[in-house]
Design a protein around this motif. Structure first.
Motif, PDB file in Angstrom:
ATOM      1  N   ALA A   1       0.754  -1.253   0.016  1.00 37.61           N
ATOM      2  CA  ALA A   1      -0.018   0.253  -0.217  1.00 37.61           C
ATOM      3  C   ALA A   1       0.605   1.335  -0.041  1.00 37.61           C
ATOM      4  CB  ALA A   1      -0.910   0.084   1.124  1.00 37.61           C
ATOM      5  N   TYR A   2       1.971   1.099   0.635  1.00 29.14           N
ATOM      6  CA  TYR A   2       2.895   2.413   0.706  1.00 29.14           C
ATOM      7  C   TYR A   2       3.483   2.515  -0.584  1.00 29.14           C
ATOM      8  CZ  TYR A   2       6.989   5.150   2.142  1.00 29.14           C
ATOM      9  OH  TYR A   2       7.564   6.191   2.280  1.00 29.14           O
ATOM     10  N   ASN A   3       3.737   1.383  -1.176  1.00 33.65           N
ATOM     11  CA  ASN A   3       4.496   1.704  -2.805  1.00 33.65           C
ATOM     12  C   ASN A   3       3.306   1.649  -3.793  1.00 33.65           C
ATOM     13  OD1 ASN A   3       7.126   1.653  -1.805  1.00 33.65           O
ATOM     14  ND2 ASN A   3       7.221  -0.625  -1.500  1.00 33.65           N
ATOM     15  N   ILE A   4       2.320   1.275  -3.421  1.00 34.57           N
ATOM     16  CA  ILE A   4       1.043   1.224  -4.465  1.00 34.57           C
ATOM     17  C   ILE A   4       1.362   0.639  -5.650  1.00 34.57           C
ATOM     18  CG2 ILE A   4      -0.566   2.786  -5.575  1.00 34.57           C
ATOM     19  CD1 ILE A   4       0.180   5.029  -4.029  1.00 34.57           C
ATOM     20  N   ASP A   5       1.750  -0.691  -5.299  1.00 35.75           N
ATOM     21  CA  ASP A   5       2.353  -1.868  -6.106  1.00 35.75           C
ATOM     22  C   ASP A   5       1.231  -2.748  -6.642  1.00 35.75           C
ATOM     23  OD1 ASP A   5       3.537  -4.023  -7.510  1.00 35.75           O
ATOM     24  OD2 ASP A   5       5.326  -3.460  -6.699  1.00 35.75           O
TER      25      ASP A   5
ATOM     26  N   ILE B   1     -12.513 -16.623   0.467  1.00 29.81           N
ATOM     27  CA  ILE B   1     -13.249 -16.679  -0.457  1.00 29.81           C
ATOM     28  C   ILE B   1     -13.303 -15.132  -0.911  1.00 29.81           C
ATOM     29  CG2 ILE B   1     -14.640 -18.363   0.191  1.00 29.81           C
ATOM     30  CD1 ILE B   1     -16.864 -16.263   0.840  1.00 29.81           C
ATOM     31  N   ARG B   2     -12.650 -14.289  -0.368  1.00 29.00           N
ATOM     32  CA  ARG B   2     -12.656 -12.991  -1.028  1.00 29.00           C
ATOM     33  C   ARG B   2     -11.501 -12.062  -0.335  1.00 29.00           C
ATOM     34  NH1 ARG B   2     -15.083  -9.639  -4.255  1.00 29.00           N
ATOM     35  NH2 ARG B   2     -14.783  -7.135  -4.214  1.00 29.00           N
ATOM     36  N   ALA B   3     -10.511 -11.504  -0.959  1.00 31.67           N
ATOM     37  CA  ALA B   3      -9.510 -10.674  -0.600  1.00 31.67           C
ATOM     38  C   ALA B   3      -9.228  -9.459  -1.382  1.00 31.67           C
ATOM     39  CB  ALA B   3      -8.097 -11.505  -0.052  1.00 31.67           C
ATOM     40  N   GLU B   4      -9.192  -8.486  -0.666  1.00 30.87           N
ATOM     41  CA  GLU B   4      -8.594  -7.200  -1.559  1.00 30.87           C
ATOM     42  C   GLU B   4      -7.925  -6.143  -0.499  1.00 30.87           C
ATOM     43  OE1 GLU B   4     -12.402  -5.594  -2.706  1.00 30.87           O
ATOM     44  OE2 GLU B   4     -13.093  -4.988  -0.467  1.00 30.87           O
ATOM     45  N   ILE B   5      -7.204  -5.217  -1.421  1.00 30.90           N
ATOM     46  CA  ILE B   5      -6.231  -4.274  -0.504  1.00 30.90           C
ATOM     47  C   ILE B   5      -6.872  -2.891  -1.311  1.00 30.90           C
ATOM     48  CG2 ILE B   5      -4.021  -3.445  -0.399  1.00 30.90           C
ATOM     49  CD1 ILE B   5      -2.905  -6.275  -0.547  1.00 30.90           C
ATOM     50  N   ILE B   6      -7.182  -2.050  -0.414  1.00 34.64           N
ATOM     51  CA  ILE B   6      -7.723  -0.815  -0.671  1.00 34.64           C
ATOM     52  C   ILE B   6      -6.791   0.132  -0.222  1.00 34.64           C
ATOM     53  CG2 ILE B   6      -9.789   0.744  -0.538  1.00 34.64           C
ATOM     54  CD1 ILE B   6     -11.518  -1.798  -0.108  1.00 34.64           C
ATOM     55  N   ASP B   7      -6.466   1.220  -0.944  1.00 36.78           N
ATOM     56  CA  ASP B   7      -5.561   2.252  -0.403  1.00 36.78           C
ATOM     57  C   ASP B   7      -6.316   3.356   0.235  1.00 36.78           C
ATOM     58  OD1 ASP B   7      -4.998   3.926  -3.806  1.00 36.78           O
ATOM     59  OD2 ASP B   7      -6.926   3.844  -2.560  1.00 36.78           O
ATOM     60  N   ASN B   8      -5.594   4.216   0.901  1.00 41.46           N
ATOM     61  CA  ASN B   8      -6.150   5.307   1.587  1.00 41.46           C
ATOM     62  C   ASN B   8      -7.280   6.197   0.881  1.00 41.46           C
ATOM     63  OD1 ASN B   8      -4.542   6.732   0.273  1.00 41.46           O
ATOM     64  ND2 ASN B   8      -3.193   7.548   1.806  1.00 41.46           N
ATOM     65  N   ASN B   9      -6.883   6.366  -0.592  1.00 40.38           N
ATOM     66  CA  ASN B   9      -8.148   6.956  -1.328  1.00 40.38           C
ATOM     67  C   ASN B   9      -9.416   6.314  -1.650  1.00 40.38           C
ATOM     68  OD1 ASN B   9      -6.578   9.326  -1.400  1.00 40.38           O
ATOM     69  ND2 ASN B   9      -5.275   8.305  -3.084  1.00 40.38           N
ATOM     70  N   GLY B  10      -9.299   4.923  -1.194  1.00 39.22           N
ATOM     71  CA  GLY B  10     -10.590   4.148  -1.543  1.00 39.22           C
ATOM     72  C   GLY B  10     -10.480   3.251  -2.801  1.00 39.22           C
ATOM     73  N   ALA B  11      -9.189   3.704  -3.482  1.00 42.89           N
ATOM     74  CA  ALA B  11      -9.239   2.988  -4.565  1.00 42.89           C
ATOM     75  C   ALA B  11      -8.636   1.424  -4.400  1.00 42.89           C
ATOM     76  CB  ALA B  11      -7.991   3.553  -5.532  1.00 42.89           C
ATOM     77  N   VAL B  12      -9.318   0.285  -5.068  1.00 45.15           N
ATOM     78  CA  VAL B  12      -8.964  -0.895  -4.943  1.00 45.15           C
ATOM     79  C   VAL B  12      -7.523  -1.394  -5.805  1.00 45.15           C
ATOM     80  CG1 VAL B  12      -9.684  -3.383  -5.233  1.00 45.15           C
ATOM     81  CG2 VAL B  12     -11.191  -1.691  -4.676  1.00 45.15           C
ATOM     82  N   LEU B  13      -6.376  -1.846  -4.979  1.00 48.28           N
ATOM     83  CA  LEU B  13      -5.208  -2.143  -5.629  1.00 48.28           C
ATOM     84  C   LEU B  13      -5.228  -3.581  -6.132  1.00 48.28           C
ATOM     85  CD1 LEU B  13      -2.647  -0.726  -3.031  1.00 48.28           C
ATOM     86  CD2 LEU B  13      -3.401   0.185  -5.173  1.00 48.28           C
TER      87      LEU B  13
ATOM     88  N   GLU C   1      -0.686   6.888  10.576  1.00 51.89           N
ATOM     89  CA  GLU C   1      -0.851   7.211   9.161  1.00 51.89           C
ATOM     90  C   GLU C   1      -1.415   5.981   8.411  1.00 51.89           C
ATOM     91  OE1 GLU C   1       1.394   9.081   5.064  1.00 51.89           O
ATOM     92  OE2 GLU C   1       2.193   8.891   6.978  1.00 51.89           O
ATOM     93  N   VAL C   2      -2.622   5.901   8.265  1.00 53.30           N
ATOM     94  CA  VAL C   2      -3.330   4.825   7.567  1.00 53.30           C
ATOM     95  C   VAL C   2      -3.144   4.913   6.075  1.00 53.30           C
ATOM     96  CG1 VAL C   2      -5.409   3.542   7.150  1.00 53.30           C
ATOM     97  CG2 VAL C   2      -5.033   4.611   9.270  1.00 53.30           C
ATOM     98  N   LEU C   3      -2.527   3.736   5.443  1.00 55.73           N
ATOM     99  CA  LEU C   3      -2.140   3.531   4.215  1.00 55.73           C
ATOM    100  C   LEU C   3      -3.288   2.845   3.378  1.00 55.73           C
ATOM    101  CD1 LEU C   3       1.478   2.464   4.366  1.00 55.73           C
ATOM    102  CD2 LEU C   3       0.717   4.939   4.155  1.00 55.73           C
ATOM    103  N   GLY C   4      -3.983   2.526   3.946  1.00 55.95           N
ATOM    104  CA  GLY C   4      -5.162   1.628   3.296  1.00 55.95           C
ATOM    105  C   GLY C   4      -5.605   0.454   4.108  1.00 55.95           C
ATOM    106  N   VAL C   5      -6.543  -0.393   3.836  1.00 60.02           N
ATOM    107  CA  VAL C   5      -7.060  -1.439   4.156  1.00 60.02           C
ATOM    108  C   VAL C   5      -7.041  -2.785   3.822  1.00 60.02           C
ATOM    109  CG1 VAL C   5      -9.452  -2.327   5.272  1.00 60.02           C
ATOM    110  CG2 VAL C   5      -8.789   0.235   5.316  1.00 60.02           C
ATOM    111  N   LEU C   6      -6.700  -3.834   4.490  1.00 64.23           N
ATOM    112  CA  LEU C   6      -6.747  -5.346   3.834  1.00 64.23           C
ATOM    113  C   LEU C   6      -8.086  -5.786   4.535  1.00 64.23           C
ATOM    114  CD1 LEU C   6      -5.460  -7.724   2.464  1.00 64.23           C
ATOM    115  CD2 LEU C   6      -4.374  -8.135   4.816  1.00 64.23           C
ATOM    116  N   ARG C   7      -8.829  -6.195   3.383  1.00 62.46           N
ATOM    117  CA  ARG C   7     -10.241  -6.973   3.891  1.00 62.46           C
ATOM    118  C   ARG C   7     -10.180  -8.359   3.349  1.00 62.46           C
ATOM    119  NH1 ARG C   7     -14.278  -2.024   1.887  1.00 62.46           N
ATOM    120  NH2 ARG C   7     -13.692  -0.651   3.267  1.00 62.46           N
TER     121      ARG C   7
END
Length: 775
Positions: A63-67, A85-97, A135-141
């Motif tokens: 999330a820090y490197n937005i890779d 059954i579902r995994a996603e990484i979302i950055d701090n702007n709400g965009a799904v990486l 400093e929240v970089l994003g969310v792992l769901r």
């Protein structure tokens, strides 16, 4: 006289007892199932939270490197968990990486599992880096299908209830036999004696009392009956007594024979059951061994394949012209990747360790440099208030014989453990010779260990207290593995600790001296160090500067340097440099963490000044002293360093590899070695390339779609058209039997991923004709 089974007293008593036992067993089974349900419900959250903790650090870096590419690899790896059954990484702007999902598992029992545990559970982990936790970089769901856990619970519950029912049946059989032998059998014997013995013919005839029943109700019944029989006619007394005794003897003999026959049948039944259980256990063990081997092979392949691309690209980057700072950063990245490969090898060797088949190397290596490199790699784990110091004894041999990988693992585990539990103070790594070999000790000023917790410290998956696990994390496996490794190397691991004051771990290993201690050329000059008396820097300088023939003096950090005659000033307090420069024009050497290095402008303002990263190693310290005391020119940070040109080969190489990144890595290395490269994506395409082009060597990946490397090599050998063509296996499978499998398929040699250019060059030198090599 035959009494029906259901009318016998033993059957009635056994029925009532079994009914009570069955009800009680059912209640206990339900309680056990309920307890298992509570534990299983809690373990779902616990296991997923553990998975989130493991994935937190790489996800935060992503999330820090937005890779997005690494993010996709990470969520794909998380999806391999049966429950996810579902995994996603979302950055701090709400965009799904990155986001992956799969369909949930369907089953006839799913409705019951969903009723107990819920259809699914969602978990969310805020991502942040260690140095900026706010400093929240994003969310792992993660979205978890609870049926992966519920199915196991339902199977256990079914087994519990079924076993309770079987126990009740066994209990009823046992009670029926007991009541029959204790109640029905004696009464039947009395009835038989009364009906068949004709006691009225003998006046003195008496009924025999069954053995063991003389003082109970049956004994009283016999006594009363005998008193009535005594009043009968006396003329048949002798005959009646004789017949009665004869019947008694026959009855006892029949009972003995019946008992022995029943015992023999029961023994045969138990033996048959044990044999069936043993065969089932053996089959289960074989299946588990196959599954474990397959899992290790798949894990090795899946991890080593991207690692080969990572390390290969770093090697190619290091071959290019680079500044010294860029080269140092890339070298650290490559060294970290190398350590990751070594850790992967350790995990794969763990299965051999548990089976007692761990093989140890015995090669010469520099223990002091290994310890300093390990401390340098782990320095990033030190808390801001912790001073990490690596002190190598001057008398330590230059080379010792042993297994450097296992020794590095011992040092890494002990040092990581000390850094994890120390928030302020010192962590010291010391390496010194001892009578039986070498002594590696790690002392810290951390939380310490209570005397009650020391006995279980080296037990697997055990920590001192549950609070430590919650606060500091960890599995409690590192120290147990470290002790086993020390014992495997014929050494020993000891610990001394006091709660609240810190701990001292000492590993004594019988590493044989290969080369005596060597020291650098002596220097001339006076060195003054401004550091605290209880610090590690002062102790390290006091150890080594006199060895290099330097006059050394330590002063407190706040001491006034005015009037001090010194050729070099050393300090570990950046805030004191300005006052030192005002008071003295001598060169200054700053020793501090890499993150606290001064900028170029600050260095110019305080010049002449050099800075070294902590923990301080011997070679960088000596080189810095040389530059200052011998007036050698300082290395310019902008100077580019050209990598040495490798030996070139005039050869055509067929590279068979399905992974695009690995194709780029291998092709780049081969091009730098002067080889012309032909590419093929699978074994079938490789056979077509051989039909069209003449090649000098084939690099064959083993696991590929369409046709794997084993089958392609077999077809090359079976054709007979290329009998002398070298075929080299490229595989990410590091299991011990992989090399034998490659040779069995007809391959000439074996190169494990990830590999370095030097290893590839050595392989080309071995298998390509000498006339094809060019300087």
């Amino acid at each position: 006289m035959d009494i029906p089974l259901t009318q016998r007293l033993s059957f009635k008593q056994a029925s009532l007892t079994v009914l009570v036992a069955f009800i009680l067993g059912t209640v206990l089974s339900i309680i056990q199932v309920a307890n298992d349900y509570i534990n299983e419900d809690a373990s779902i959250d616990r296991e997923i939270q553990a998975l989130l903790q493991i994935s937190h650090s790489p996800a935060a870096r992503i999330a820090y490197n937005i890779d997005a590419e690494l993010a996709q690899e990470l969520v794909t790896g998380l999806l391999r968990s049966p429950a996810v059954i579902r995994a996603e990484i979302i950055d701090n702007n709400g965009a799904v990486l990155a986001s992956v999902n799969r369909a949930r598992t369907e089953s006839d029992f799913r409705m019951l599992s969903d009723f107990l545990f819920g259809e699914r559970r969602d978990f969310e982990d805020p991502l942040y880096i260690v140095h900026a936790p706010n400093e929240v970089l994003g969310v792992l769901r993660l979205e978890v299908d609870t049926y992966a856990f519920g199915s196991d619970f339902l199977r256990r519950a079914m087994l519990t209830l079924l076993s309770g029912f079987v126990r009740s049946l066994l209990l009823s059989l046992i009670l029926l036999v007991l009541f029959y032998s204790m109640l029905t059998k004696p009464l039947v014997g009395l009835i038989r004696s009364l009906s068949e013995g004709s006691p009225g013919r003998e006046p003195d005839a008496k009924l025999p009392c069954p053995p063991g029943h003389e003082q109970d109700e049956i004994g009283v019944l016999v006594e009363v009956t005998n008193r009535h029989l005594a009043n009968l006619a006396t003329e048949m007394q002798q005959r009646r007594v004789a017949d009665q005794r004869l019947n008694q003897y026959l009855s006892e003999l029949e009972d003995i024979v019946s008992a022995r026959t029943a015992e023999l049948k029961a023994a045969n039944s138990r033996l048959s059951r044990y044999n069936q259980e043993l065969e089932a256990a053996r089959s289960s063990a074989l299946e588990m061994a196959k599954a474990r081997a397959a899992f290790l092979a798949n894990m090795s392949h899946e991890i080593r394949t991207p690692l080969n691309g990572l390390l290969g690209m770093l090697d190619l980057a290091l071959d290019a012209p680079l500044g010294s700072e860029q080269r140092r950063q890339l070298q650290i990245a490559r060294d970290s990747g190398t350590v990751l490969v070594e850790l992967l090898n350790d995990i794969l060797d763990l299965s051999k360790f548990e089976a007692g088949q761990l093989e140890l190397e015995r090669i010469p290596f520099d223990l002091g440099t290994l310890a300093e490199d390990t401390a340098n790699l782990l320095s990033q784990n030190a808390a801001p208030g912790v001073e990490l110091t690596c002190i190598i004894a001057p008398s330590l041999p230059a080379l010792v014989t042993g297994d450097p990988t296992r020794v590095r693992q011992v040092i890494s585990n002990l040092l990581s453990n000390a850094l994890k539990f120390t928030r302020h103070g010192r962590v010291d790594l010391r390496v010194a010779p001892c009578e039986g070999g070498v002594l590696i000790s790690v002392r810290d000023t951390g939380i310490g260990i209570s005397s009650e917790s020391l006995p279980k410290l080296f037990q697997p998956f055990s920590q001192a207290t549950a609070g430590i696990t919650r606060q500091f994390g960890g599995t409690g496996l590192g120290l147990a593995l470290t002790r086993h490794l020390c014992e495997a190397m014929q050494g020993q691991l000891e610990v001394r600790s006091q709660e609240g004051l810190g701990s001292l771990f000492s590993a004594e290993l019988p590493l044989v001296e290969q080369a005596p201690a060597e020291h650098n050329a002596p220097l001339m000059g006076r060195v003054a160090a401004f550091c605290s008396a209880g610090g590690g820097l002062g102790e390290l300088l006091q150890t080594w500067l006199p060895v290099w023939n330097l006059d050394y003096e330590r002063k407190d950090p706040e001491a006034d340097p005015a009037g001090l005659e010194a050729d070099l000033l050393i300090s570990d307090h950046p805030e004191r440099l300005e006052s030192l420069r005002k008071a003295s024009g001598a060169p200054i050497l700053l020793v501090t963490g890499y993150a606290s290095f001064l900028s170029a402008a600050q260095i110019n303002a305080l010049a002449p000044l050099q800075q070294l990263a902590r923990p301080l190693a011997r070679t960088p310290l000596y080189q810095a002293l040389q530059r200052v005391l011998l007036k050698q020119p300082e290395e310019q940070p902008t100077q580019t360093i050209e990598a040495p040109l490798p030996r070139r080969h005039n050869a055509k190489v067929l590279l068979v590899e399905d992974n695009a990144v690995n194709q780029l890595v291998a092709k780049g290395m081969l091009a730098k070695l002067g080889c012309e490269v032909l590419l093929a994506g699978h074994g079938g395409e490789a056979l077509s390339r051989l039909e069209q082009h003449a090649v000098d060597l084939v690099l064959m990946d083993c696991n590929m779609p369409v046709m794997d490397g084993y089958e392609a090599t077999r077809r090359i050998r079976q054709s007979g058209r290329w009998p002398d063509l070298p075929v080299i296996a490229l595989t990410a499978n590091a299991l011990p039997d992989e090399r034998e499998r490659c040779h069995a398929a007809g391959m000439n040699d074996y190169l494990a991923k990830p590999f370095r250019r030097e290893e590839l060059e050595t392989l080309l030198d071995t298998w390509l004709p000498a006339t094809q090599a060019a300087p």
